[in-house]
Design a protein around this motif. Structure first.
Motif, short mmCIF file in Angstrom:
data_model
loop_
_atom_site.label_atom_id
_atom_site.label_comp_id
_atom_site.label_asym_id
_atom_site.label_seq_id
_atom_site.Cartn_x
_atom_site.Cartn_y
_atom_site.Cartn_z
N PHE A 19 0.83 -1.21 0.00
CA PHE A 19 0.00 0.00 0.00
C PHE A 19 0.86 1.26 0.00
CE2 PHE A 19 -3.39 -2.65 2.28
CZ PHE A 19 -3.96 -3.01 1.07
N SER A 20 1.96 1.21 0.76
CA SER A 20 2.81 2.40 0.82
C SER A 20 3.43 2.71 -0.53
CB SER A 20 3.94 2.22 1.84
OG SER A 20 3.43 1.67 3.01
N ASN B 99 -4.03 -1.46 15.77
CA ASN B 99 -4.54 -2.29 14.70
C ASN B 99 -5.86 -1.77 14.16
OD1 ASN B 99 -2.34 -3.86 14.92
ND2 ASN B 99 -3.42 -5.76 15.41
N LYS B 100 -6.63 -1.10 15.01
CA LYS B 100 -7.87 -0.49 14.51
C LYS B 100 -7.55 0.61 13.51
CE LYS B 100 -11.16 -1.60 18.09
NZ LYS B 100 -11.42 -1.24 19.48
N VAL B 101 -6.48 1.36 13.81
CA VAL B 101 -6.04 2.41 12.88
C VAL B 101 -5.65 1.77 11.55
CG1 VAL B 101 -4.30 4.19 12.45
CG2 VAL B 101 -5.30 3.93 14.73
N ILE B 102 -4.87 0.67 11.63
CA ILE B 102 -4.44 -0.03 10.42
C ILE B 102 -5.65 -0.49 9.61
CG2 ILE B 102 -3.20 -2.03 9.53
CD1 ILE B 102 -1.16 -0.45 10.75
N LYS B 103 -6.65 -1.02 10.30
CA LYS B 103 -7.82 -1.54 9.59
C LYS B 103 -8.57 -0.40 8.90
CE LYS B 103 -11.39 -4.94 9.82
NZ LYS B 103 -12.43 -5.59 10.59
N ALA B 104 -8.71 0.73 9.60
CA ALA B 104 -9.37 1.88 8.99
C ALA B 104 -8.58 2.35 7.77
CB ALA B 104 -9.50 3.01 10.01
N PHE B 105 -7.26 2.32 7.89
CA PHE B 105 -6.38 2.72 6.79
C PHE B 105 -6.61 1.81 5.57
CE2 PHE B 105 -2.22 1.78 4.77
CZ PHE B 105 -1.98 3.01 4.17
N VAL B 106 -6.69 0.49 5.82
CA VAL B 106 -6.90 -0.45 4.71
C VAL B 106 -8.24 -0.19 4.03
CG1 VAL B 106 -7.22 -2.88 4.12
CG2 VAL B 106 -5.43 -2.23 5.71
N MET B 107 -9.28 0.07 4.85
CA MET B 107 -10.58 0.35 4.26
C MET B 107 -10.56 1.65 3.47
SD MET B 107 -12.35 -2.22 5.00
CE MET B 107 -10.92 -3.25 5.11
N GLY B 108 -9.75 2.61 3.97
CA GLY B 108 -9.62 3.89 3.25
C GLY B 108 -8.99 3.70 1.88
N ILE B 140 0.42 -4.56 -9.23
CA ILE B 140 -0.60 -3.51 -9.14
C ILE B 140 -1.98 -4.13 -8.87
CG2 ILE B 140 -1.83 -1.77 -10.46
CD1 ILE B 140 0.68 -0.86 -11.60
N LEU B 141 -2.29 -5.19 -9.61
CA LEU B 141 -3.58 -5.85 -9.37
C LEU B 141 -3.65 -6.35 -7.93
CD1 LEU B 141 -4.00 -7.87 -12.69
CD2 LEU B 141 -5.34 -5.90 -11.95
N LEU B 142 -2.53 -6.93 -7.46
CA LEU B 142 -2.46 -7.42 -6.09
C LEU B 142 -2.77 -6.30 -5.11
CD1 LEU B 142 -1.51 -9.32 -3.77
CD2 LEU B 142 0.83 -8.69 -4.31
N THR B 143 -2.09 -5.16 -5.28
CA THR B 143 -2.28 -4.06 -4.34
C THR B 143 -3.73 -3.58 -4.31
OG1 THR B 143 -0.04 -3.36 -4.86
CG2 THR B 143 -1.42 -1.78 -3.69
N PHE B 144 -4.32 -3.43 -5.49
CA PHE B 144 -5.67 -2.84 -5.50
C PHE B 144 -6.78 -3.84 -5.18
CE2 PHE B 144 -3.33 0.58 -7.28
CZ PHE B 144 -4.04 1.71 -6.89
N GLU B 145 -6.48 -5.15 -5.23
CA GLU B 145 -7.48 -6.13 -4.84
C GLU B 145 -7.36 -6.49 -3.35
OE1 GLU B 145 -10.11 -7.46 -6.40
OE2 GLU B 145 -9.66 -6.11 -8.05
#
Lengths: 289, 271
Positions: A19-20, B99-108, B140-145
């Motif tokens: 992601f980074s 970890n909650k911050v990380i999860k919110a980041f991933v959803m973002g 790239i596909l990996l990152t965005f999926e």
């Protein structure tokens, strides 16, 4: 246990690194590039301050694409949800052939939007187009469907909606099947008409499904790219461009990477704000129910 | 008393059938028609021909494109499953503030539309030498999926009792072994959903491939079809034969595994 958790947390490091490098870094770099006049390949470029952003305000093509993007997002969402709910209600009844019908409606969701765009070209083209052939059967004149910007935008919206209405249908079907019969029975005892049952029993209970379906449709519609590239390439002129296709065109055809970045950043902000507002609103409604 | 007759359903079904069947019908008709046959696209060819398929394979390189798409899809999906389920495990199990911050980041991350960063993403891939390489498009596909996979996996892992992990820990399993031996085998059904959703996205991708795979030697299915359509405007028949070949695997897969496709869709949509 603490040490165990620390080791466990290493598991998300690969994802965070990806992601980074491929989301956060490009996002920052895109913001930086949006203040330059980079052409996309040369080694040197100048800082131009906010001029890419001020230029956008008076660029007719950007404004057109902005409005189109809102139409693609908003109208597709509306169509897909109304049609999706109608289809779900219809196909939730028991009759012969409903399984086949569900499959048929869901099938296009699997097809690449790009290919669907090309197939639609066979319908909407002027010469030998399938729709014009149908018109001819009824003795009507052939229509040049994609020659008018407004019609092109409408056609793209409808094609996108019909292709992906299966998603909403499936979500609503799952929602309908999750509503216990007792609610309907209670409403029957209170003497509710079918319309009232729909409005006061079914719709409130479907609210979570509405939230999911609207979110998915909205994000999909605002990002519309493939179908436009296949069917109109943004034409006639710049009339059916979405912001996605315009960024692409500005970058590759006009070699204006700095400006394209600026459009991209603005698009990001718009989509983030717009979809967040709607999701928040729908979530609030869910809680109220 | 409630039994009404269902006659009204018939016209509705006919309309649905016409709208949804006609694209496939038209595509098939055009694929089997010779280029010189200018009859209406609704008319089935008087003399069906396979020439268009031959052109699509020999000149359009559609078989090679199918192969590229297949390789990219398989590797990308495999990585999505491994990286995604690994990342989801601590996020579902270890609910610290951080970890909650990380999860919110991933959803973002899910909200970032690729188009808004395509310009700089492309220049980064160029700098890394990933253009026209399998790994360039796969990464790239990996990152965005990934965000969607992490979302599905962490929801599912949350529903597995923690007693399993605790028992494994008592028996002396470290987190790595616990994950691979105890947790991962429980994830079959959600993995099916992830594989299907990510697989379809990778197979149908156009926007990323358009930037990363510019050499015609590396064309995936969507790229091959689009160049076919833009080059051979005079031979739309061969182009549609190519399109038919490209959607055939997807349609067959869907018809065979329909149940899983729909379950995957619903899982990803409903929390």
């Amino acid at each position: 246990m603490k040490k165990r958790n620390r080791v466990m947390n290493l598991f998300y490091i690969p994802a965070l690194i990806l992601f980074s490098i491929f989301v956060i870094y490009p996002l920052c770099k895109g913001i930086a590039l949006s203040f330059t006049n980079w052409n996309g390949y040369s080694q040197t470029y100048k800082m131009v301050g906010l001029s890419n952003y001020t230029r956008m305000l008076t660029d007719k093509n950007v404004i057109r694409a902005f409005i189109n993007t809102l139409i693609y997002g908003g109208m597709s969402t509306l169509l897909q949800n109304v049609l999706g709910l109608a289809l779900a209600l219809f196909l939730n009844q028991k009759f012969k052939g409903r399984a086949v019908t569900r499959t048929l409606v869901y099938l296009p969701v699997m097809i690449a939007p790009l290919i669907m765009g090309y197939v639609m070209y066979f319908f909407f083209s002027f010469n030998n187009g399938a729709l014009n052939d149908l018109l001819a059967v009824f003795g009507k004149e052939a229509v040049d469907w994609l020659s008018d910007g407004k019609t092109a935008v409408a056609i793209l919206t409808i094609v996108n909606s019909l292709q992906f209405v299966g998603i909403s249908m499936v979500i609503y079907l799952a929602g309908l099947q999750g509503i216990a019969d007792m609610y309907y029975e209670a409403a029957d005892i209170d003497g509710a008409t079918p319309l009232k049952k729909f409005r006061y029993v079914m719709l409130p209970l479907l609210q979570p499904a509405v939230t999911s379906s609207v979110t998915i449709n909205l994000i999909g519609g605002l990002k519309l790219f493939d179908i436009i590239m296949a069917l109109t390439s943004g034409g006639p002129g710049y009339d059916s461009h979405s912001l996605s296709t315009l960024v692409h065109r500005t970058y590759f055809a006009s070699e204006n990477a700095g400006y394209a970045s600026a459009i991209g950043i603005i698009t990001f902000l718009l989509i983030a704000v717009f979809s967040n507002l709607i999701v928040q609103y729908l979530k609030k409604k869910e809680v109220e129910m | 008393m409630k039994k009404k007759n269902g006659i009204w359903r018939i016209p509705v079904l006919i309309v649905i059938f016409c709208v949804y069947f006609s694209p496939f019908y038209i595509l098939t008709v055009i694929s089997f028609k010779s280029a010189t046959d200018l009859s209406s696209r609704w008319e089935f060819p008087a003399a069906p021909t396979l020439d268009n398929f031959r052109t699509a394979i020999e000149q359009g390189g559609i078989l090679k494109a199918l192969f590229h798409s297949f390789v990219i899809m398989v590797i990308a999906v495999l990585l999505i499953v491994v990286v995604g389920s690994l990342a989801a495990y601590p996020l579902a199990r270890n609910k610290s503030k951080w970890n909650k911050v990380i999860k919110a980041f991933v959803m973002g991350i899910m909200m970032v539309p690729p188009l808004s960063i395509l310009v700089s993403l492309y220049s980064i891939i160029v700098d890394m030498g990933g253009v026209n390489q399998y790994w360039g498009i796969i990464i790239i596909l990996l990152t965005f999926e990934l965000p969607q996979a992490i979302f599905l996996y962490s929801n599912f892992i949350s529903s597995i009792p923690t007693a399993l992990d605790e028992a494994a820990a008592l028996d002396g399993c470290g987190p790595v072994r616990t994950f691979f031996l105890i947790i991962f085998p429980q994830l079959k059904s959600v993995t099916a959903s992830v594989v299907i959703l990510a697989g379809i996205h990778c197979w149908n991708d156009y926007q990323f491939s358009l930037y990363v795979l510019q050499s015609s030697e590396m064309s995936t299915v969507t790229l091959a079809i689009s160049s076919f359509f833009s080059q051979t405007t005079s031979n739309l028949n061969a182009a549609s034969a190519a399109a038919l070949l490209a959607i055939l695997p997807v349609v067959v897969c869907f018809l065979c595994l329909q149940k899983y496709f729909i379950k995957g869709m619903v899982d990803s949509a409903v929390k």
